[in-house]
Write an enzyme that holds these catalytic residues in place. Structure first.
Site, short mmCIF file in Angstrom:
data_model
loop_
_atom_site.label_atom_id
_atom_site.label_comp_id
_atom_site.label_asym_id
_atom_site.label_seq_id
_atom_site.Cartn_x
_atom_site.Cartn_y
_atom_site.Cartn_z
N GLY A 42 31.75 52.59 38.22
CA GLY A 42 30.77 51.66 38.78
C GLY A 42 31.47 50.46 39.39
O GLY A 42 32.63 50.19 39.07
N PHE A 46 32.88 41.76 40.75
CA PHE A 46 34.24 41.32 41.01
C PHE A 46 35.31 42.36 40.78
O PHE A 46 36.49 42.10 40.87
CB PHE A 46 34.57 40.05 40.22
N GLY A 47 34.86 43.54 40.47
CA GLY A 47 35.85 44.57 40.23
C GLY A 47 35.18 45.92 40.20
O GLY A 47 33.97 46.04 40.18
N ASP A 157 28.31 36.69 28.69
CA ASP A 157 27.57 37.64 29.51
C ASP A 157 27.03 38.79 28.65
O ASP A 157 27.11 39.95 29.03
CB ASP A 157 28.49 38.17 30.62
N LYS A 159 24.53 41.22 27.49
CA LYS A 159 23.33 41.81 28.09
C LYS A 159 23.36 43.30 27.80
O LYS A 159 24.42 43.84 27.43
CB LYS A 159 23.30 41.54 29.60
N ASP A 174 33.06 43.67 28.03
CA ASP A 174 33.00 42.60 29.05
C ASP A 174 32.98 41.17 28.51
O ASP A 174 32.56 40.26 29.21
CB ASP A 174 31.73 42.80 29.91
P1 ATP Z 1 28.05 43.07 36.73
O1 ATP Z 1 29.30 42.91 37.51
O2 ATP Z 1 26.86 42.57 37.43
O3 ATP Z 1 28.19 42.57 35.31
P2 ATP Z 1 28.23 45.68 35.66
O4 ATP Z 1 28.21 45.20 34.24
O5 ATP Z 1 27.46 46.93 35.96
O6 ATP Z 1 27.70 44.59 36.65
P3 ATP Z 1 31.06 46.20 35.45
O7 ATP Z 1 31.19 45.51 34.14
O8 ATP Z 1 32.12 46.00 36.47
O9 ATP Z 1 29.73 45.84 36.17
O10 ATP Z 1 30.93 47.74 35.13
C1 ATP Z 1 30.81 48.72 36.14
C2 ATP Z 1 30.39 50.04 35.49
O11 ATP Z 1 31.43 50.51 34.61
C3 ATP Z 1 29.15 49.93 34.64
O12 ATP Z 1 28.35 51.08 34.89
C4 ATP Z 1 29.66 49.94 33.22
O13 ATP Z 1 28.71 50.53 32.35
C5 ATP Z 1 30.91 50.81 33.34
N1 ATP Z 1 31.92 50.43 32.33
C6 ATP Z 1 32.47 49.22 32.11
N2 ATP Z 1 33.36 49.24 31.11
C7 ATP Z 1 33.37 50.52 30.65
C8 ATP Z 1 34.09 51.21 29.60
N3 ATP Z 1 34.97 50.59 28.82
N4 ATP Z 1 33.84 52.52 29.42
C9 ATP Z 1 32.95 53.19 30.19
N5 ATP Z 1 32.26 52.60 31.21
C10 ATP Z 1 32.46 51.30 31.44
#
Ligand code: ATP
Length: 323
Positions: A42, A46-47, A157, A159, A174
């Site tokens: 996903g 920012f990444g 953060d 959520k 996160d």
């Molecule tokens: P935002 O940037 O608005 O917080 P987000 O939480 O969806 O959005 P990311 O934290 O960058 O963004 O995560 C991107 C995707 O990767 C999400 O679908 C998240 O569930 C998944 N993800 C993040 N960390 C992990 C992990 N350790 N294992 C599996 N999936 C992950």
């Protein structure tokens, strides 16, 4: 003697610490070439998170470096947040494995979470969690968060998108990375003029909402108490299957929360105790919100609904009670 006092970030305040810090940092430095990246899981603001491999399955969050520097986030901020991250070892927190810290390759490597996020369960699949299951999930979140706070780390953060459910076990992700990954979206097209991405506002305590300014989320007054407020919203989502203030425009939410108006619980099917937890976490005054250890105790004391009749509870007695 070595000063063991900790500063606001939980780091050693000792003047010699930075040198030691940078030395031990090397242990967590993963050479980018050692990482194998597979498909994208996903893309956040920012990444991008990839499924990867480094001595087994991992998740790799690759930061968009140009956007970091474009928005004036120094490399030191990233290193500081990585330093915070590596101090965490808890069942309910994602395992930090290391980071790539050589620009332009900045990445955070964690264990790969199996299962789905609470967000996916609640808002996409519309799974219903009964009160007992919600309590068990909330207890695990409180445990992980209590640990983070005890280490001086504020999540900033919390959520449902950052909480995974792996075979019934909660894994929080996160945490503490807000400054490098979230702070610079002020002029991001995904947010509105205040830089508010959808689904973020309802996690913000009154003092954060009141401090919102266009392009200035860097200075928001996050605290342990703002994490507790966010936990309240997670608790509401678990119980109601939707966000508080559902369907209302951001301006309306900002106005209400800023003035201390809470989502009404009048139509919510839940016991007084359960609603009380919500109201306490959403207290207008930060000082009136409970901390995670006391939330845990409250959650543990909640009466469990008996879902199945236990053998020690004779059937004929239950029948007579029902009739
Ligand atoms: P935002 O940037 O608005 O917080 P987000 O939480 O969806 O959005 P990311 O934290 O960058 O963004 O995560 C991107 C995707 O990767 C999400 O679908 C998240 O569930 C998944 N993800 C993040 N960390 C992990 C992990 N350790 N294992 C599996 N999936 C992950």
């Amino acid at each position: 003697p070595r000063a063991d006092s900790l500063d606001a970030h939980g780091n050693h305040a000792d003047a010699r610490w930075p040198r030691q810090n940078s030395l031990s940092m090397k242990e967590w430095d993963i050479p980018y070439d050692e990482l194998k990246l597979f498909e994208t899981i996903g893309t956040g603001r920012f990444g991008t998170v990839y499924r990867g491999s480094w001595h087994g399955a991992v998740a790799v969050k690759l930061l968009h470096v140009h956007s970091l520097s474009d928005h004036g986030v120094p490399l030191d901020t990233f290193k500081h947040e990585v330093a915070t991250f590596r101090k965490t070892r808890h069942e309910n927190l994602v395992l930090f494995m290391g980071a790539c810290m050589k620009p332009p390759r900045l990445a955070i490597v964690t264990s790969l979470c199996k299962g789905m996020t609470l967000y996916t369960h609640i808002h996409i699949r519309k799974d219903k969690f009964n009160a007992n299951r919600s309590v068990i999930i909330a207890q695990q979140i409180s445990q992980g968060m209590g640990y983070l706070h005890a280490r001086g780390i504020i999540h900033k953060d919390l959520k449902t998108k950052n909480i995974f459910l792996e075979n019934g076990k909660v894994v929080i992700t996160d945490f503490g990375l807000f400054s490098v990954t979230k702070l610079c979206f002020g002029n991001n097209a995904r947010g509105d003029s205040l830089g508010i991405p959808p689904g973020w506002l309802c996690y913000l305590a009154a003092e954060l909402v009141r401090a919102l300014r266009p392009h200035a989320s860097l200075h928001l007054p996050f605290s342990k108490a703002t994490d507790v407020y966010a936990f309240g919203t997670v608790w509401y989502e678990l119980l109601c299957g939707e966000y508080p203030f559902k369907g209302q425009p951001p301006e309306a939410i900002i106005w209400q929360v800023g003035k201390g108006v809470k989502q009404s619980l009048a139509n919510m099917q839940a016991s007084r105790d359960i609603k009380d937890i919500l109201m306490l976490c959403w207290s207008y005054r930060a000082s009136e919100r409970p901390d995670f250890p006391s939330l845990l105790i409250t959650l543990q004391k909640l009466p469990r609904k008996r879902l199945a009749r236990s053998p020690s509870h004779p059937v004929h007695l239950s029948r007579s009670a029902d009739s």
